[in-house]
Design a protein around this motif. Structure first.
Motif, PDB file in Angstrom:
ATOM      1  N   ASP A  64      32.582  35.656 -61.473  1.00 26.44           N
ATOM      2  CA  ASP A  64      32.832  34.416 -62.204  1.00 26.44           C
ATOM      3  C   ASP A  64      31.493  33.743 -62.486  1.00 26.44           C
ATOM      4  O   ASP A  64      30.938  33.053 -61.629  1.00 26.44           O
TER       5      ASP A  64
ATOM      6  N   LYS B 188      35.550  36.152 -57.788  1.00 27.50           N
ATOM      7  CA  LYS B 188      36.856  35.504 -57.992  1.00 27.50           C
ATOM      8  C   LYS B 188      37.948  36.547 -57.787  1.00 27.50           C
ATOM      9  O   LYS B 188      38.056  37.512 -58.539  1.00 27.50           O
TER      10      LYS B 188
ATOM     11  N   TRP C 232      41.840  37.020 -57.844  1.00 29.86           N
ATOM     12  CA  TRP C 232      42.931  36.256 -58.450  1.00 29.86           C
ATOM     13  C   TRP C 232      44.031  37.188 -58.946  1.00 29.86           C
ATOM     14  O   TRP C 232      43.860  38.395 -59.076  1.00 29.86           O
TER      15      TRP C 232
ATOM     16  N   GLU D 114      48.705  37.280 -59.579  1.00 31.73           N
ATOM     17  CA  GLU D 114      50.041  36.702 -59.430  1.00 31.73           C
ATOM     18  C   GLU D 114      50.718  37.363 -58.231  1.00 31.73           C
ATOM     19  O   GLU D 114      50.848  38.591 -58.181  1.00 31.73           O
TER      20      GLU D 114
ATOM     21  N   ARG E 296      41.820  28.128 -54.469  1.00 27.88           N
ATOM     22  CA  ARG E 296      42.343  27.510 -55.696  1.00 27.88           C
ATOM     23  C   ARG E 296      43.755  28.032 -55.930  1.00 27.88           C
ATOM     24  O   ARG E 296      44.456  28.367 -54.996  1.00 27.88           O
ATOM     25  N   GLY E 297      44.163  28.078 -57.185  1.00 25.34           N
ATOM     26  CA  GLY E 297      45.489  28.608 -57.500  1.00 25.34           C
ATOM     27  C   GLY E 297      46.600  27.677 -57.062  1.00 25.34           C
ATOM     28  O   GLY E 297      46.399  26.499 -56.755  1.00 25.34           O
TER      29      GLY E 297
ATOM     30  N   PRO F 210      50.734  32.003 -58.747  1.00 23.15           N
ATOM     31  CA  PRO F 210      49.357  32.387 -59.051  1.00 23.15           C
ATOM     32  C   PRO F 210      48.430  32.041 -57.888  1.00 23.15           C
ATOM     33  O   PRO F 210      48.560  30.988 -57.270  1.00 23.15           O
ATOM     34  N   TYR F 211      47.505  32.936 -57.592  1.00 22.97           N
ATOM     35  CA  TYR F 211      46.538  32.676 -56.534  1.00 22.97           C
ATOM     36  C   TYR F 211      45.131  32.887 -57.086  1.00 22.97           C
ATOM     37  O   TYR F 211      44.923  33.644 -58.035  1.00 22.97           O
ATOM     38  N   GLU F 212      44.179  32.207 -56.487  1.00 24.05           N
ATOM     39  CA  GLU F 212      42.781  32.370 -56.880  1.00 24.05           C
ATOM     40  C   GLU F 212      41.896  31.958 -55.709  1.00 24.05           C
ATOM     41  O   GLU F 212      42.059  30.878 -55.149  1.00 24.05           O
TER      42      GLU F 212
END
Length: 225
Positions: free
Chosen positions: A45, A66, A68, A70, A119-120, A203-205
Motif C-alpha cells: 500500500d 495491506k 485485506w 472479504e 481497519r475494515g 470486509p477486513y483490512e
C-alpha cells in the motif's frame, strides 16, 4: 582475557513490509483454496506514506503491507458437510539455501512485536491471530496468539506478545500437552483471520509495517496476556 560476550538484546527485525520484495516473501492461504468463499490479498500500500504524514508520530512514513479481503462463512455447493468456511491468512515462505533452510533465532528476546493497523469492518478486528511455526517433525503444529488491538480508529500501534504466552495448536485445535517453544529455530511467522471461530463475516483490512523480536526495554505498550 575478556569473558564471553553477553547475548545481544538489540531489537531484531524479522520482517518488514515496505517494498514489493518484502511482500513477495509471504504466501497466502484462504478457505476458497479448498471450497470456501472468502477472499484474501496481500499488497504493498503505497498510499500510506502520504496519509501517515497527517497522523501520529508512530505512523511509518513509507509504504506498508495491506492484508485485506472479504471474510465469508459460506462454502461452495457440495462442500457443506466437509468444510467450515471463514479463514484467510499469510505466512512467510520457506527460505532455502545451499546449506538447508534458513531459520530465525529469537532465544535472546522475550517478546514478538508487531506494528499493525486494524481497519475494515469493526466486527472483524477481533478475529486476528499471529502464528509461529518452529523447526520440528510435525509441520502442522503452530504456536498461536490472538491479536488484541488497543485502538479502534484504524491508527498504527505496536503490539507486544511474550513468546511464553503462545499456545501450541494443531489444525486449529489447542493441544492438551503444551511444551516450551523452540525459539532457537523459527521457520515461519504469519497472521490469520479466523471468522469461522467467532461466526464473523464482512470486509477486513490489516495494515502491517514490521514484525520484530524485542526485550522489556523496548516494550512501549502493555504486552498481551
Amino acid at each position: 582475557m575478556s569473558g564471553a560476550d553477553e547475548p545481544s538484546r538489540v531489537p531484531l527485525t524479522l520482517y518488514n513490509f515496505n517494498s514489493k520484495a518484502d511482500i513477495q516473501q509471504f504466501a497466502l492461504g484462504v478457505d476458497s483454496d479448498i471450497g470456501g468463499t472468502s477472499t484474501a490479498h496481500l499488497d504493498l500500500d503505497e498510499s500510506t506514506a502520504v496519509e501517515n504524514e497527517k497522523t501520529t508520530a508512530l505512523s511509518p512514513l513509507r509504504p506498508t503491507g495491506k492484508f485485506w479481503g472479504e471474510m465469508r462463512l459460506g462454502v461452495r455447493q457440495g462442500m457443506e458437510d466437509r468444510l467450515r468456511g471463514g479463514y484467510a491468512g499469510f505466512r512467510t515462505k520457506p527460505r532455502t539455501t545451499l546449506f538447508g533452510e534458513m531459520v530465525d533465532d529469537v532465544s535472546n528476546h522475550r517478546f514478538l512485536a508487531l506494528r499493525l493497523s486494524a481497519r475494515g469492518n469493526p466486527r472483524t478486528r477481533n478475529s486476528y491471530y499471529v502464528n509461529i511455526q518452529t523447526d520440528g517433525p510435525i509441520t502442522s503444529d503452530l504456536w498461536q496468539h490472538r491479536l488484541f488491538f488497543h485502538r479502534d480508529d484504524g491508527g498504527w500501534e505496536d503490539l507486544f506478545i511474550p513468546f511464553e504466552n503462545f499456545v501450541l495448536t494443531n489444525t486449529g485445535e489447542v493441544l492438551s500437552k503444551q511444551i516450551t517453544m523452540f525459539r532457537e529455530r523459527i521457520r515461519t511467522i504469519g497472521i490469520s483471520i479466523l471468522g469461522g471461530n467467532s461466526g464473523v463475516e464482512g470486509p477486513y483490512e490489516l495494515g502491517i509495517d514490521s514484525i520484530r523480536a524485542v526485550n522489556e526495554e523496548d516494550v512501549s505498550n502493555p504486552p498481551s496476556k
